[in-house]
Design an enzyme around this catalytic site. Structure first.
Site, short mmCIF file in Angstrom:
data_model
loop_
_atom_site.label_atom_id
_atom_site.label_comp_id
_atom_site.label_asym_id
_atom_site.label_seq_id
_atom_site.Cartn_x
_atom_site.Cartn_y
_atom_site.Cartn_z
N TYR A 237 -6.68 20.41 17.58
CA TYR A 237 -6.95 19.43 16.53
C TYR A 237 -7.86 18.32 17.08
O TYR A 237 -8.36 18.43 18.20
CB TYR A 237 -5.63 18.89 15.98
CG TYR A 237 -4.82 19.95 15.26
CD1 TYR A 237 -5.29 20.50 14.07
CD2 TYR A 237 -3.61 20.42 15.78
CE1 TYR A 237 -4.57 21.49 13.41
CE2 TYR A 237 -2.89 21.40 15.12
CZ TYR A 237 -3.38 21.94 13.94
OH TYR A 237 -2.67 22.93 13.29
N HIS B 135 -0.66 13.38 18.54
CA HIS B 135 -0.92 14.83 18.59
C HIS B 135 -2.29 15.05 19.24
O HIS B 135 -3.32 14.91 18.60
CB HIS B 135 -0.87 15.41 17.19
CG HIS B 135 -0.75 16.91 17.15
ND1 HIS B 135 -1.08 17.71 18.22
CD2 HIS B 135 -0.34 17.75 16.16
CE1 HIS B 135 -0.87 18.98 17.89
NE2 HIS B 135 -0.42 19.03 16.66
N GLN C 159 4.97 12.08 14.66
CA GLN C 159 3.79 12.61 15.34
C GLN C 159 2.59 12.26 14.47
O GLN C 159 2.51 12.71 13.32
CB GLN C 159 3.88 14.12 15.54
CG GLN C 159 2.70 14.67 16.33
CD GLN C 159 2.64 16.18 16.35
OE1 GLN C 159 2.32 16.80 15.34
NE2 GLN C 159 2.97 16.77 17.49
N HIS D 129 -3.43 21.68 20.67
CA HIS D 129 -3.59 22.81 19.75
C HIS D 129 -4.93 22.88 19.03
O HIS D 129 -5.05 23.52 18.00
CB HIS D 129 -2.45 22.83 18.72
CG HIS D 129 -1.09 22.81 19.33
ND1 HIS D 129 0.04 22.51 18.62
CD2 HIS D 129 -0.68 23.05 20.61
CE1 HIS D 129 1.09 22.54 19.43
NE2 HIS D 129 0.68 22.89 20.64
#
Length: 365
Positions: free
Chosen positions: A174, A169, A102, A172
């Site tokens: 980020y 990713h 990831q 969340h």
């Protein structure tokens, strides 16, 4: 031959896995000097020996000074870290599983002055903290171009050292998600505006990755509605909005959507039992990965960081939904931390032997 859909094989492009069980990516901070060691290889090998089909590694940072807030989080660009990951890949393959890194940039979650390159600035679309306070300058066009290239270079390294796919990713809260979220993206240029315009950064990363890795290497995109800055946040309030969000990413080259939720059984929109992974597959036609408290009940993973335990949960509803084709793969997190052999025990219907999750499990290999 098993009739359990969890243990049917899966093939997409160059990716072939022996079953539908995916090890979810989970940050560990156990790679000193950003380098995965023999203990990291052993950690992933045990889950492969336990029967997992595909492992998605912990978040692995890209070559951008502000990408990481912790020197114990591995990267995917320094020679020593790349060598460490090469050993991890070999260990997992020897145990019969496939593995994808990831790739990750923390964005404004990373506080200035932290991490392995503390002098580097923290990157964000608008330089906003989680509370909305201006704490840094917005990324420039040059910053954006360099970051896109860093993601693409990491993906190419992954392919070159034997990884079987790559996951971006984009969840969340980020960096990639910060561009998608209206609260953190206040830009008025080509990378900001309405929901579709806010997908441009993610889409350009995916296009750049696709150019580097070629047409047959699988690209997974992880996304979420919730953010660690706001668990009630939503990028899409309706299926139409979700389609508007995901379609540009499909056009850019995503092969699989990994829809991160806290509890997989919760419906995403009113009027339907489909969860986020179910909707992403229905709207895009692309395979999807479901995740969220699989195999556990009680505390979700956020509660786990607050010291709460979770009991074993039966899988009948999960298997039924997988069998109906609502989603294609199932990511398992804490249950695999508690018991590396969770997959083989489920396969053999040895439910009485499954281990419950406790916060102490987080310290285990």
């Amino acid at each position: 031959m098993t009739t359990n859909p969890l243990f049917e094989s899966f093939k997409l492009k160059s990716l072939e896995i022996r079953n539908r069980v995916v090890m979810a990516p989970m940050t560990r901070s156990k790679s000193p000097d950003e380098t995965p060691g023999d203990d990291v290889a052993a950690y992933y090998r045990r889950r492969a020996e336990g029967g997992v089909g595909l492992i998605i590694t912990e978040g692995t940072t890209i070559d951008r000074a502000g990408s990481s807030n912790d020197s114990n989080i591995p990267n995917l660009y320094s020679p020593q870290s790349v060598d460490g990951w090469r050993k991890v890949v070999a260990a997992v393959h020897a145990a019969g599983a496939k593995i994808a890194p990831q790739i990750w940039h923390q964005g404004m979650v990373r506080r200035a002055g932290t991490g392995p390159r503390p002098a580097g600035k923290s990157d964000g679309p608008s330089g906003l903290s989680g509370s909305g306070k201006q704490v840094a300058e917005p990324m420039t066009d040059s910053d954006i171009a360099d970051t896109i290239d860093a993601f693409a270079r990491a993906a190419l390294v992954a392919k070159e050292i034997g990884f079987d796919a790559v996951e971006l990713h984009g969840a969340h809260g980020y960096l990639v998600d910060q561009f998608l979220w209206a609260q953190s993206n206040r830009r008025d240029d080509a990378y900001g505006g309405n929901l579709v315009k806010r997908t441009r950064f993610a889409a350009e990363i995916i296009k750049a990755i696709r150019t580097r890795v070629g047409p047959d290497f699988v690209i997974i995109h992880r996304f979420s509605q919730w953010k660690q800055q706001d668990y009630s946040a939503r990028l899409a309030h309706t299926p139409d909005e979700l389609a508007a969000l995901l379609t540009p990413l499909v056009d850019a080259g995503v092969d699989i959507f990994h829809a991160s939720t806290r509890r997989f059984w919760e419906p995403e929109f009113s009027g339907s039992d489909l969860n986020l992974a179910g909707w992403s597959k229905k709207l895009t036609g692309k395979p999807s990965i479901t995740v969220g408290s699989v195999g556990l009940k009680g505390a979700d993973f956020i509660d786990s960081y607050k010291g709460k335990s979770a009991e074993v949960r039966e899988l009948h509803d999960l298997e039924a939904r997988l069998g109906r084709g609502e989603f294609d793969l199932v990511a398992v997190g804490r249950a695999l931390i508690a018991d590396p052999y969770w997959t083989s025990k489920v396969r053999d219907r040895q439910f009485a032997e499954l281990s419950a999750f406790s916060p102490a499990s987080m310290a285990m290999l």
